[in-house]
Structures are given as C-alpha cells and as structure tokens.
Design a protein around this motif. Structure first.
Motif, PDB file in Angstrom:
ATOM      1  N   ARG A   5       0.833  -1.215   0.000  1.00  0.00           N
ATOM      2  CA  ARG A   5       0.000   0.000   0.000  1.00  0.00           C
ATOM      3  C   ARG A   5       0.861   1.255   0.000  1.00  0.00           C
ATOM      4  N   LEU A   6       1.969   1.216   0.730  1.00  0.00           N
ATOM      5  CA  LEU A   6       2.864   2.367   0.720  1.00  0.00           C
ATOM      6  C   LEU A   6       3.464   2.579  -0.670  1.00  0.00           C
ATOM      7  N   ARG A   7       3.801   1.479  -1.351  1.00  0.00           N
ATOM      8  CA  ARG A   7       4.332   1.613  -2.711  1.00  0.00           C
ATOM      9  C   ARG A   7       3.293   2.221  -3.646  1.00  0.00           C
ATOM     10  N   LEU A   8       2.036   1.828  -3.515  1.00  0.00           N
ATOM     11  CA  LEU A   8       0.972   2.399  -4.355  1.00  0.00           C
ATOM     12  C   LEU A   8       0.835   3.890  -4.101  1.00  0.00           C
ATOM     13  N   LEU A   9       0.946   4.297  -2.847  1.00  0.00           N
ATOM     14  CA  LEU A   9       0.859   5.723  -2.521  1.00  0.00           C
ATOM     15  C   LEU A   9       2.018   6.489  -3.153  1.00  0.00           C
ATOM     16  N   VAL A  10       3.207   5.917  -3.080  1.00  0.00           N
ATOM     17  CA  VAL A  10       4.373   6.564  -3.690  1.00  0.00           C
ATOM     18  C   VAL A  10       4.192   6.680  -5.200  1.00  0.00           C
ATOM     19  N   GLU A  11       3.697   5.627  -5.839  1.00  0.00           N
ATOM     20  CA  GLU A  11       3.484   5.665  -7.293  1.00  0.00           C
ATOM     21  C   GLU A  11       2.420   6.680  -7.668  1.00  0.00           C
ATOM     22  N   LEU A  12       1.376   6.794  -6.845  1.00  0.00           N
ATOM     23  CA  LEU A  12       0.340   7.795  -7.143  1.00  0.00           C
ATOM     24  C   LEU A  12       0.899   9.211  -7.055  1.00  0.00           C
ATOM     25  N   ARG A  13       1.737   9.441  -6.082  1.00  0.00           N
ATOM     26  CA  ARG A  13       2.359  10.761  -6.000  1.00  0.00           C
ATOM     27  C   ARG A  13       3.262  11.015  -7.205  1.00  0.00           C
ATOM     28  N   ARG A  14       3.968   9.974  -7.641  1.00  0.00           N
ATOM     29  CA  ARG A  14       4.896  10.133  -8.757  1.00  0.00           C
ATOM     30  C   ARG A  14       4.184  10.285 -10.094  1.00  0.00           C
ATOM     31  N   LEU A  15       3.125   9.467 -10.326  1.00  0.00           N
ATOM     32  CA  LEU A  15       2.478   9.402 -11.638  1.00  0.00           C
ATOM     33  C   LEU A  15       1.234  10.281 -11.751  1.00  0.00           C
ATOM     34  N   GLY A  16       0.548  10.524 -10.643  1.00  0.00           N
ATOM     35  CA  GLY A  16      -0.561  11.478 -10.649  1.00  0.00           C
ATOM     36  C   GLY A  16      -1.945  10.889 -10.833  1.00  0.00           C
ATOM     37  N   THR A  17      -2.076   9.688 -11.454  1.00  0.00           N
ATOM     38  CA  THR A  17      -3.406   9.130 -11.695  1.00  0.00           C
ATOM     39  C   THR A  17      -3.434   7.644 -11.360  1.00  0.00           C
ATOM     40  N   MET A  18      -4.655   7.193 -11.014  1.00  0.00           N
ATOM     41  CA  MET A  18      -4.851   5.775 -10.727  1.00  0.00           C
ATOM     42  C   MET A  18      -4.566   4.926 -11.974  1.00  0.00           C
ATOM     43  N   THR A  19      -4.941   5.455 -13.129  1.00  0.00           N
ATOM     44  CA  THR A  19      -4.746   4.714 -14.374  1.00  0.00           C
ATOM     45  C   THR A  19      -3.263   4.472 -14.632  1.00  0.00           C
ATOM     46  N   ALA A  20      -2.460   5.513 -14.416  1.00  0.00           N
ATOM     47  CA  ALA A  20      -1.019   5.377 -14.623  1.00  0.00           C
ATOM     48  C   ALA A  20      -0.420   4.386 -13.625  1.00  0.00           C
ATOM     49  N   VAL A  21      -0.901   4.435 -12.392  1.00  0.00           N
ATOM     50  CA  VAL A  21      -0.418   3.488 -11.383  1.00  0.00           C
ATOM     51  C   VAL A  21      -0.791   2.061 -11.780  1.00  0.00           C
ATOM     52  N   SER A  22      -1.999   1.899 -12.328  1.00  0.00           N
ATOM     53  CA  SER A  22      -2.458   0.580 -12.768  1.00  0.00           C
ATOM     54  C   SER A  22      -1.575   0.038 -13.884  1.00  0.00           C
ATOM     55  N   ALA A  31      -8.806  -2.260  -7.414  1.00  0.00           N
ATOM     56  CA  ALA A  31      -7.994  -2.855  -6.347  1.00  0.00           C
ATOM     57  C   ALA A  31      -7.079  -1.805  -5.713  1.00  0.00           C
ATOM     58  N   ILE A  32      -6.541  -0.907  -6.558  1.00  0.00           N
ATOM     59  CA  ILE A  32      -5.692   0.155  -6.032  1.00  0.00           C
ATOM     60  C   ILE A  32      -6.484   1.040  -5.085  1.00  0.00           C
ATOM     61  N   SER A  33      -7.685   1.393  -5.471  1.00  0.00           N
ATOM     62  CA  SER A  33      -8.531   2.236  -4.630  1.00  0.00           C
ATOM     63  C   SER A  33      -8.813   1.575  -3.290  1.00  0.00           C
ATOM     64  N   LYS A  34      -9.069   0.257  -3.309  1.00  0.00           N
ATOM     65  CA  LYS A  34      -9.347  -0.456  -2.059  1.00  0.00           C
ATOM     66  C   LYS A  34      -8.115  -0.467  -1.146  1.00  0.00           C
ATOM     67  N   HIS A  35      -6.946  -0.690  -1.751  1.00  0.00           N
ATOM     68  CA  HIS A  35      -5.718  -0.676  -0.940  1.00  0.00           C
ATOM     69  C   HIS A  35      -5.492   0.690  -0.305  1.00  0.00           C
TER      70      HIS A  35
END
Length: 317
Positions: A5-22, A31-35
């Motif tokens: 979950r911490l990695r997903l948060l870091v990626e969201l800060r880096r990439l800006g969107t859920m789609t990019a993180v996906s 699944a990202i939203s749930k985490h």
C-alpha cells in the motif's frame, strides 16, 4: 502499514493518476482504490481528495508518501544487506582476549575502517568461557577464543567455530637459571619438579595443560602463584620467584631477565578460533570483520588459512 500500500501511494504521487499506477503495477484501479482506502484507515487521516474525475493527495497524503519513500528505501537496503549485496553496514560486538587485541584485532580494525567504513566494531575483552556465554546470550556477535591442543574445549550447542591459526607455547624462566632457548625436553622439564609454578586465578584450561605436561615428565607441579596480568607474570619470572607457561603472543614483547624456552610437542599448540552463533555467519558485516582478522593473523600466527571454510550457506568468509 503494508509495504504494498505504501508503494501504491508513492506511485500515485509520482504518476498522478490511478490509471497510470495501474499500468505500472499491473493492478486494477479498483484494487488500487481499495488498498489506498485501507491505508487511510490505518493512518487515521484522509490521504486522498476528489479532483474532478481523478483524485489528488492531501497534504497528509503527500507527507506519508515522503515517509514511504524513506521506509521502502530502508527495506530494500536491509534486503540487499542480508543478501550480501552492496557494502557491509552495521555494528559488530566483538569479544576478544588480551593477547590478541594489540597484534591482531587492532590492525584488523584499521583495515576494516579503511575498506568498510560503514561497519562499526565494539570491543569487549574476556576469556573464552565468558566469550561463549556472551555469544549464547546475544550480547556479542563474534568472538575470538582459544583452546590448547592437549586440552580441547567443549563448544556449546548453537556456536560454530572457524579456525584462525595456531601459536607455539613457551616456558618462561629467569635468565639467572641459565635456561637455554633450544626446545625443552622431558628431562630438562623434570629438573623443574621443585620449582614454584605460576598459573592464572581462574583454575582453567591453563592449569590442566600445566598438570598434563608435567605429569608426562613424571611430576606434579607446585602451582604457587595465581597471576592474571601478563606483565606481572614476566616480572615474577624475572625475579626468580617462579616459572610459567606462555603462548607466543603473550610472550612478546620480551622482558629483560626472562628466557622463553620453546616447549614443542611437550605442550602442543594454542589454537585460535573465531566463534559465532550458528546461522549468523552469512551476515555481511560479520564476514567483513572475520576476513580482516584472518588477514591480520597471517602476520603473527602459524597455520593461518586466509581462504576460510564456507559458511552454513556455502559461501566463504
């Protein structure tokens, strides 16, 4: 907090969107939203805020992401260190005995400081029995211990030994006795049957070695003095008040008025070992310290094999 979950948060800060993180993680946006929702509950603060059809990090979310970068970096560094990758970093509590400290341990630590500045070593001085107790109790990571070839030491379960080298044994006598420097014989040793002998105060392996050696020559030694300080032993010998057995490293430097006679096969040798808890030898800082001790030992001990035996995982020290 879960590292995923911490990695997903870091990626969201880096990439800006859920789609990019996906796209980067291969995980669906749902699944990202749930985490991230679970991460919010764990943190106890809002981490995300709606921003049109997207989400953005709140100030608390950005701050947690900064912490997460540091946390994940430390985790990766720890994994690399445990796997033997990168430079060794960490503290080693090394327990040693007095005659090894100056000629072997200090030169080893000087090289270690130059080659692996990330390894810190704390020195503790004890005899082998106490050293093994410290290792078993987790109060030391690595130990230097010895045994005499005529008096093998019992090693407790859970401790593994790695041989370092050997040193010959000498009989310290007053020069006034006219003792020579050639190797001692049983006949010459028997001539000391009435001499006062010096041993340490611990009634330990040294006592047993003296008794066995003298018994082989046909007499029981009169252990009259109990002295632990090597300098005091040499002073007593020089004054003609006793004779004592000393390993090579303990016999140096030489003192005026004392002759060191090699004992050869009468006393065997003193064997030096590195001791550690079984399973701990794969730790990179411990292996770095052990290697430097072996290198330094080459200059003062006999039978040193710089290519150490393999650790439990099959890698050489």
């Amino acid at each position: 907090m879960d590292l995923t979950r911490l990695r997903l948060l870091v990626e969201l800060r880096r990439l800006g969107t859920m789609t990019a993180v996906s796209e980067v993680t291969g995980m669906g946006t749902s699944a990202i939203s749930k985490h991230l929702a679970v991460l919010e509950r764990e943190a106890g603060v809002r981490l995300l805020a709606p921003d049109g059809r997207r989400v953005r990090l709140t100030p608390a979310g950005r701050r947690l992401a900064e912490h997460a970068v540091d946390i994940l970096g430390r985790v990766e560094a720890a994994r690399a260190e445990m796997a033997g990758e990168g430079a060794p970093v960490g503290r080693i509590d090394l327990v040693t005995f007095v005659s090894m400290t100056v000629p072997v341990v200090l030169p080893a630590l000087e090289r270690l400081r130059r080659e692996h500045p990330g390894v810190e070593v704390r020195l503790i001085e004890h005899e082998p029995d106490q050293a093994l107790d410290l290792l078993l109790g987790g109060e030391a990571d690595l130990g230097l211990i010895y045994e005499y070839s005529l008096v093998p030491r019992r090693v407790p379960e859970g401790i593994t030994l790695r041989p370092v080298g050997t040193e010959p044994l000498f009989l310290a006598q007053s020069a006034a006795t006219g003792a020579g420097r050639r190797t001692m014989t049983r006949e010459r040793l028997r001539a000391l049957a009435d001499a006062p002998w010096i041993a340490n105060s611990r009634d330990s392996d040294e006592d047993e070695l003296v008794r066995r050696m003298c018994a082989a020559a046909g007499f029981r030694p009169d252990i009259r003095h109990r002295i632990d300080t090597l300098e005091a032993v040499s002073a007593i010998v020089a004054a003609g008040w006793g004779v004592g057995l000393l390993p090579k490293l303990a016999a140096a430097p030489r003192r005026r008025g004392v002759v060191h006679t090699p004992l050869g096969g009468l006393a065997g040798v003193r064997r030096i070992y590195l001791a550690g808890r079984s399973g701990a030898w794969a730790w990179l800082p411990l292996r770095a310290v052990a290697r430097q001790i072996r290198r330094a030992a080459c200059e003062v001990l006999d039978d040193v094999d710089v290519a150490a035996p393999p650790t439990e995982d099959g890698e050489a020290l």
